[in-house]
Write an enzyme that holds these catalytic residues in place. Structure first.
Site, PDB file in Angstrom:
ATOM      1  N   CYS A  45       0.945  -1.314   0.108  1.00 24.93           N
ATOM      2  CA  CYS A  45      -0.016  -0.038   0.039  1.00 24.93           C
ATOM      3  C   CYS A  45       0.712   1.374   0.066  1.00 24.93           C
ATOM      4  CB  CYS A  45      -0.836   0.103   1.310  1.00 24.93           C
ATOM      5  SG  CYS A  45      -1.926  -1.555   1.244  1.00 24.93           S
TER       6      CYS A  45
HETATM    7  C1  BEZ Z   1       0.486  -4.458   1.731  1.00 20.34           C
HETATM    8  O1  BEZ Z   1       0.065  -3.412   1.407  1.00 20.34           O
HETATM    9  O2  BEZ Z   1       1.793  -4.808   1.742  1.00 20.34           O
HETATM   10  C2  BEZ Z   1      -0.419  -5.740   2.368  1.00 20.34           C
HETATM   11  C3  BEZ Z   1      -1.553  -5.208   2.970  1.00 20.34           C
HETATM   12  C4  BEZ Z   1      -2.284  -6.300   3.205  1.00 20.34           C
HETATM   13  C5  BEZ Z   1      -1.872  -7.737   3.261  1.00 20.34           C
HETATM   14  C6  BEZ Z   1      -0.707  -7.888   2.526  1.00 20.34           C
HETATM   15  C7  BEZ Z   1       0.238  -7.043   2.057  1.00 20.34           C
END
Ligand code: BEZ
Length: 211
Positions: A45
């Protein structure tokens, strides 16, 4: 019931990192991209929000307003913004909705319980100036999105909204377009004076009409 292409994008009021908004008013006459991410302070994210900040001018050029959403609270968004700016070498320049009560997530069906019952998946909604949904995408948490692809789709959506063409696989701005099947050969000659290449009766190409 879940949303479908052509439906009116649900309106809402919400707190964001840039103040309270009424979504439809905030969109005004612009196109919109509403995209959800699973959670603040997560690695994928962080790269996604930074990627959008860096190409925001490209959205603006196309008269598109972008806005992110997750079920995290405003103070979390604010703290995380500092990390995004630092690690992605950018300046966050668009709002993030704090959707703690899941109002937006529910209206847009962004929580897919069999994937994760608490967090939003990576949804993208492209909304036209008529407030109708023009595109929906859903990615899992493990896969970051390609926002240059979102710009490419917006180019196609804006072109095909105004000209009776469609765009072929992997089309990019400036490349030949497909004459809409609803256009007769006679009409095509008039509508596309730069020429029509007829490969099959149903497969006709013309130079991009607004170039
Ligand atoms: C991420 O943004 O890295 C992420 C968010 C939730 C689950 C897995 C990865």
């Amino acid at each position: 019931m879940s949303l479908r292409l052509g439906d009116v994008a649900p309106n809402f009021t919400a707190s964001t990192t840039e103040g309270k908004i009424d979504f439809h008013q905030w969109l005004g006459n612009c196109w919109g991209v509403l995209f959800s991410h699973p959670a603040d302070y997560t690695p994928v994210c962080t790269t996604e929000l930074g990627a959008v900040a860096k190409i925001k001018a490209e959205f603006e050029k196309r008269n598109v307003r972008v806005i992110a959403v997750s079920v995290d609270p405003l103070d979390s968004h604010r703290g995380w913004t500092k990390d995004i700016n630092e690690t992605q070498v950018c300046t966050m320049n668009y709002p993030i909705i704090a959707d703690e009560n899941r109002q937006v997530a529910s209206a847009y069906d962004m929580i897919h319980p069999n994937a994760d019952d608490k967090a939003t998946v990576r949804s993208v909604f492209v909304i036209g100036p008529d407030k109708k949904i023009k595109l929906m995408l859903t990615y899992p948490a493990s896969t970051g999105r390609n926002f240059v692809e979102i710009l490419r789709v917006i180019d196609s959506l804006q072109l095909t909204a105004n000209h009776r063409v469609a765009t072929p696989a992997d089309w990019r701005q400036g490349q030949d377009c497909i004459v809409s099947p609803s256009v007769s050969d006679d009409e095509a000659q008039k509508l596309f004076p730069r020429g029509v290449l007829k490969i099959k009766p149903y497969l006709r190409f013309t130079p991009q009409p607004n170039e």
